[in-house]
Write a protein that holds these residues in place. Structure first.
Motif, PDB file in Angstrom:
ATOM      1  N   PHE A 260      -4.483  -0.770  -0.663  1.00 34.35           N
ATOM      2  CA  PHE A 260      -4.275   0.560  -0.074  1.00 34.35           C
ATOM      3  C   PHE A 260      -4.691   1.603  -1.103  1.00 34.35           C
ATOM      4  CE2 PHE A 260      -1.110  -2.272   1.897  1.00 34.35           C
ATOM      5  CZ  PHE A 260      -1.573  -2.211   3.206  1.00 34.35           C
ATOM      6  N   GLU A 261      -5.782   2.293  -0.789  1.00 35.33           N
ATOM      7  CA  GLU A 261      -6.319   3.282  -1.733  1.00 35.33           C
ATOM      8  C   GLU A 261      -6.129   4.696  -1.202  1.00 35.33           C
ATOM      9  OE1 GLU A 261      -9.658   0.382  -3.772  1.00 35.33           O
ATOM     10  OE2 GLU A 261     -10.325   1.798  -2.237  1.00 35.33           O
ATOM     11  N   GLN A 267      -8.809   4.003  -6.386  1.00 40.89           N
ATOM     12  CA  GLN A 267      -7.516   4.408  -6.960  1.00 40.89           C
ATOM     13  C   GLN A 267      -6.382   4.056  -5.996  1.00 40.89           C
ATOM     14  OE1 GLN A 267      -6.939   5.814 -10.149  1.00 40.89           O
ATOM     15  NE2 GLN A 267      -9.046   5.119 -10.340  1.00 40.89           N
ATOM     16  N   PRO A 268      -5.206   3.628  -6.522  1.00 40.74           N
ATOM     17  CA  PRO A 268      -4.112   3.247  -5.618  1.00 40.74           C
ATOM     18  C   PRO A 268      -3.560   4.428  -4.829  1.00 40.74           C
ATOM     19  CG  PRO A 268      -3.337   3.286  -7.886  1.00 40.74           C
ATOM     20  CD  PRO A 268      -4.827   3.475  -7.934  1.00 40.74           C
ATOM     21  N   TYR A 269      -2.984   4.141  -3.692  1.00 46.08           N
ATOM     22  CA  TYR A 269      -2.365   5.155  -2.837  1.00 46.08           C
ATOM     23  C   TYR A 269      -1.186   5.785  -3.574  1.00 46.08           C
ATOM     24  CZ  TYR A 269      -1.480   7.234   1.756  1.00 46.08           C
ATOM     25  OH  TYR A 269      -1.360   8.104   2.804  1.00 46.08           O
ATOM     26  N   ASP A 270      -0.933   7.060  -3.337  1.00 41.21           N
ATOM     27  CA  ASP A 270       0.127   7.785  -4.047  1.00 41.21           C
ATOM     28  C   ASP A 270       1.505   7.485  -3.449  1.00 41.21           C
ATOM     29  OD1 ASP A 270       0.967   9.954  -5.934  1.00 41.21           O
ATOM     30  OD2 ASP A 270       1.598  10.897  -4.061  1.00 41.21           O
ATOM     31  N   ARG A 272       4.276   9.198  -3.523  1.00 40.11           N
ATOM     32  CA  ARG A 272       4.895  10.342  -2.823  1.00 40.11           C
ATOM     33  C   ARG A 272       4.328  10.493  -1.414  1.00 40.11           C
ATOM     34  NH1 ARG A 272       4.802  12.147  -8.303  1.00 40.11           N
ATOM     35  NH2 ARG A 272       2.569  12.329  -8.054  1.00 40.11           N
ATOM     36  N   SER A 273       3.025  10.238  -1.284  1.00 39.58           N
ATOM     37  CA  SER A 273       2.390  10.321   0.041  1.00 39.58           C
ATOM     38  C   SER A 273       2.954   9.253   0.972  1.00 39.58           C
ATOM     39  CB  SER A 273       0.875  10.147  -0.085  1.00 39.58           C
ATOM     40  OG  SER A 273       0.342  11.159  -0.917  1.00 39.58           O
ATOM     41  N   LEU A 274       3.252   8.090   0.404  1.00 36.37           N
ATOM     42  CA  LEU A 274       3.818   6.996   1.202  1.00 36.37           C
ATOM     43  C   LEU A 274       5.226   7.356   1.692  1.00 36.37           C
ATOM     44  CD1 LEU A 274       3.575   4.187   2.377  1.00 36.37           C
ATOM     45  CD2 LEU A 274       4.161   3.233   0.145  1.00 36.37           C
ATOM     46  N   GLN A 275       6.014   7.981   0.830  1.00 40.95           N
ATOM     47  CA  GLN A 275       7.354   8.443   1.240  1.00 40.95           C
ATOM     48  C   GLN A 275       7.226   9.448   2.388  1.00 40.95           C
ATOM     49  OE1 GLN A 275      10.298   7.432   0.452  1.00 40.95           O
ATOM     50  NE2 GLN A 275      10.343   6.652  -1.636  1.00 40.95           N
ATOM     51  N   LEU A 276       6.214  10.299   2.289  1.00 36.78           N
ATOM     52  CA  LEU A 276       5.982  11.320   3.321  1.00 36.78           C
ATOM     53  C   LEU A 276       5.624  10.678   4.656  1.00 36.78           C
ATOM     54  CD1 LEU A 276       5.926  14.427   3.601  1.00 36.78           C
ATOM     55  CD2 LEU A 276       3.488  14.350   3.127  1.00 36.78           C
TER      56      LEU A 276
END
Length: 347
Positions: A260-261, A267-270, A272-276
């Motif tokens: 998951f980029e 680059q790996p997924y962020d 904080r974005s995943l929490q969102l």
């Protein structure tokens, strides 16, 4: 580029808040700094209040917030010792910052003269007086214990350093119906895939984001989790449904380095974005519980237990070192409790 930085207390913790007009480059730079977080309530990014961050944002250093010269030297040695033992960089940072707080309090006392009694005084005069949490106190205790194990000339008896009484907080669990609603809330296959994989394998957020395509063993229906918490590799089973979803996801996104980029390829997924993504799903399906990604992991373990899976297998799947950690799920499993008839029914 205009910005303003100031030292604040946020959630009972000293932080450096940085206020500025939205700027993609500055956001990208701040994201790379250890411990940086976005706060909706502050409408600002905030970071740990360290001497390094103060210097970075041109905030005046206050001599009273520094340990003694000896204390500073000891913290440097402690960091070197932890790195030589291969502690993760986040642990090195959190432990050295926690130790710094303690050594600032005793900056006028030689390290060799610090005793167990001083830990009790520090807890009363600093931790309790500033209403700091038991979890923060526990982190300080961990760092003090580890630090004094590395010191030869000391009056401290490490095995007698006492820690705060741990609150017996039960893990938060969602029902299967709620999980189904959350996982079906997003039409975006990447968003749906990430949340589904966390629940279906009981992953930690960091474990999901560290996954690479090579870690998926489709022939054996397994997923390999490399360098999970405590630097322990483990495997988790992949359900045929998840494998089918993964194949569909892979065709659409064709990930390069990580499964998951983020917006930048490779680059790996962020996190904080995943929490969102989870927050958006909760809002869509009108679940008002303050669920986090870790609730999905707790729910995975509890639902396994309720379906009759042996606790030892659940321990293995979650990557727990101790069975006591896994046993907490027996307290939230409703399978047996729901069968108990209340005496009220017989009145």
């Amino acid at each position: 580029m205009k910005w303003e930085a100031k030292i604040i207390t946020h959630k009972k913790e000293k932080r450096i808040a940085v206020y500025f007009e939205k700027d993609i480059d500055l956001i990208a730079r701040i994201k790379k700094l250890d411990g940086s977080r976005w706060s909706q309530s502050l409408v600002a990014w905030h970071l740990p209040d360290t001497e390094e961050n103060r210097a970075r944002f041109n905030l005046a250093s206050h001599i009273h917030s520094l340990p003694s010269v000896e204390g500073i030297e000891q913290i440097v040695k402690f960091k070197q010792w932890m790195r030589s033992k291969r502690y993760s960089e986040s642990t090195v940072t959190s432990y050295s910052e926690a130790l710094k707080s303690f050594l600032v309090f005793y900056r006028k006392k030689p390290v060799a003269e610090i005793t167990n009694e001083d830990v009790i005084i520090y807890n009363n005069e600093y931790i309790l007086k500033n209403n700091l949490s038991a979890s923060y106190q526990n982190q300080i205790t961990n760092s003090i214990k580890l630090f004094f194990q590395t010191i030869r000339d000391t009056k401290m008896m490490v095995d007698r350093i006492h820690r705060p009484k741990r609150a017996k907080v039960l893990p938060n669990v969602l029902s299967k119906e709620e999980i189904k609603l959350i996982l079906n809330a997003h039409s975006n296959i990447k968003h749906k895939m990430m949340l589904s994989l966390i629940y279906s394998c009981g992953l930690r957020c960091g474990e999901l984001l560290a996954l690479q395509p090579v870690h998926i063993d489709s022939k054996r229906n397994l997923i390999l989790l490399k360098n999970a918490k405590g630097k322990k590799d483990r495997i988790a089973p992949l359900s045929p449904k998840i494998l089918k979803m993964l194949r569909e996801y892979y065709i659409v996104y064709k990930p390069c380095n990580y499964l998951f980029e983020g917006q930048i390829k490779g680059q790996p997924y962020d996190a904080r974005s995943l929490q969102l993504i989870l927050k958006q799903a909760l809002k869509k399906v009108r679940i008002t519980k303050p669920a986090t990604l870790h609730w999905l992991r707790h729910s995975f373990a509890t639902h396994l237990l309720e379906s009759g899976t042996d606790l030892r297998y659940i321990q293995e799947l979650l990557g727990h070192s101790s069975s006591k950690t896994t046993e907490i799920y027996t307290h939230v499993s409703t399978k047996s409790i729901q069968q108990i008839k209340s005496p009220f029914d017989d009145l």
